[in-house]
Design an enzyme around this catalytic site. Structure first.
Site, short mmCIF file in Angstrom:
data_model
loop_
_atom_site.label_atom_id
_atom_site.label_comp_id
_atom_site.label_asym_id
_atom_site.label_seq_id
_atom_site.Cartn_x
_atom_site.Cartn_y
_atom_site.Cartn_z
N GLY A 1 0.88 -1.17 0.03
CA GLY A 1 0.21 -0.24 0.17
C GLY A 1 0.86 1.19 -0.02
O GLY A 1 0.54 2.27 -0.64
N ASP B 1 -0.13 -5.81 14.34
CA ASP B 1 -0.95 -5.45 15.49
C ASP B 1 -2.01 -6.30 15.89
O ASP B 1 -2.46 -7.20 14.91
CB ASP B 1 -1.31 -3.91 15.45
CG ASP B 1 -2.62 -3.98 14.50
OD1 ASP B 1 -3.67 -3.89 14.82
OD2 ASP B 1 -1.87 -3.49 13.15
N ARG C 1 1.41 11.02 -8.97
CA ARG C 1 0.71 11.35 -7.74
C ARG C 1 1.59 10.81 -6.36
O ARG C 1 1.10 10.51 -5.39
CB ARG C 1 -0.74 10.61 -7.55
CG ARG C 1 -1.78 11.45 -8.65
CD ARG C 1 -2.97 10.87 -8.75
NE ARG C 1 -3.89 11.57 -9.51
CZ ARG C 1 -4.91 12.22 -9.14
NH1 ARG C 1 -5.16 12.29 -7.72
NH2 ARG C 1 -5.67 12.89 -9.98
N ARG D 1 7.19 1.94 0.89
CA ARG D 1 7.60 0.42 1.01
C ARG D 1 7.90 -0.17 -0.19
O ARG D 1 8.55 -1.00 -0.10
CB ARG D 1 6.46 -0.36 1.99
CG ARG D 1 6.82 -1.59 2.19
CD ARG D 1 5.75 -2.21 3.32
NE ARG D 1 5.39 -1.33 4.30
CZ ARG D 1 4.40 -1.73 5.13
NH1 ARG D 1 3.44 -2.27 4.96
NH2 ARG D 1 4.41 -1.12 6.41
N ARG E 1 10.01 -4.16 12.46
CA ARG E 1 9.04 -4.06 11.24
C ARG E 1 9.82 -4.65 9.80
O ARG E 1 9.31 -5.67 9.30
CB ARG E 1 8.14 -2.69 10.99
CG ARG E 1 7.22 -2.62 11.95
CD ARG E 1 6.27 -1.68 11.65
NE ARG E 1 5.27 -1.49 12.49
CZ ARG E 1 3.95 -0.85 12.44
NH1 ARG E 1 3.81 -0.46 11.01
NH2 ARG E 1 3.01 -0.92 13.32
#
Length: 235
Positions: A20, A204, A43, A24, A217
């Site tokens: 997403g 989480d 964008r 990343r 992470r």
């Protein structure tokens, strides 16, 4: 070029990983691909193409939520010929047996609504992952000693959910985790005859409120990316 992707014809690989977060996408491309090159920045939604073990791969950011992902997946398939699309992202665990850092392979994706809902009208279409990808991803995870769970997830329309009654019913019916994109990805893959899978790191836990620390992470997300790449090119 399309409205939302600035790549030229031939710059997008048939295998596409879809985080997403566009940053990343950059991290994954620079970490796991050989000779990654920027092919899209329209964008600010970054996309990179390189190779993994000699195989062409594109890693393209898809944004947050199903409407955003739907735009990119439609264009990747229709205009660039993508054939295998794997979402790599985070999710929130909904079962006691699923722990932070585990990886979820989403066999099905339940949802209240998707951008494709208007097509089906009264039909509750059940979007599913590609079996060959699930099987290969499970083998890859076991080889890396990663704790995995295979089953149903929930693709939510909202991040700040206020439906504890709905969450309770999903927990009761074995939904493993919640995220925001996979149901539309699976629906579009079915429509166009492509392969799709969501490989998700548990960042989480909705019941225990445990969260993966930011400094831990990268390693957990790295396992997820490598599982996705191995699954995409498994023979």
């Amino acid at each position: 070029m399309t409205v939302h992707i600035g790549a030229e014809k031939g710059e997008i690989a048939e295998t596409v990983l879809l985080p997403g977060d566009p940053y990343r996408a950059r991290w994954a491309a620079e970490t796991f691909l050989d000779n990654p090159r920027l092919v899209n920045e329209v964008r600010g939604m970054l996309g990179f193409t390189g190779t993994w073990r000699g195989h062409p791969v594109t890693i393209q950011g898809s944004g947050m939520g199903m409407p955003s992902l739907s735009i990119y997946v439609n264009e990747l398939i229709r205009d660039y010929g993508a054939k295998t699309l794997i979402r790599i992202g985070s999710c929130g665990a909904m079962q006691d047996s699923v722990a932070v850092r585990d990886v979820v392979l989403a066999m099905t994706a339940s949802t209240l609504s998707t951008p494709s809902r208007g097509i089906f009208r009264e039909l509750n279409f059940a979007p599913t992952a590609d079996w060959s990808l699930i099987k290969a991803a499970a083998v890859a995870a076991e080889r890396r000693n990663v704790n995995i769970h295979v089953g149903g997830i929930y693709s939510s329309d909202v991040f700040y959910d206020e439906r504890p009654d709905l969450n309770a019913q999903m927990e009761r019916h074995g939904i493993l985790a919640v995220e925001m994109e996979a149901a539309e990805l699976y629906t579009l893959a079915a429509r166009y005859g492509c392969r799709a899978l969501a490989v998700l790191t548990v960042s989480d836990h909705l019941k225990t409120h445990e969260a993966l620390p930011s400094d831990q992470r990268e390693k957990s997300f790295g396992d997820m990316v490598e599982i996705a790449l191995e699954a995409a090119f498994s023979q």
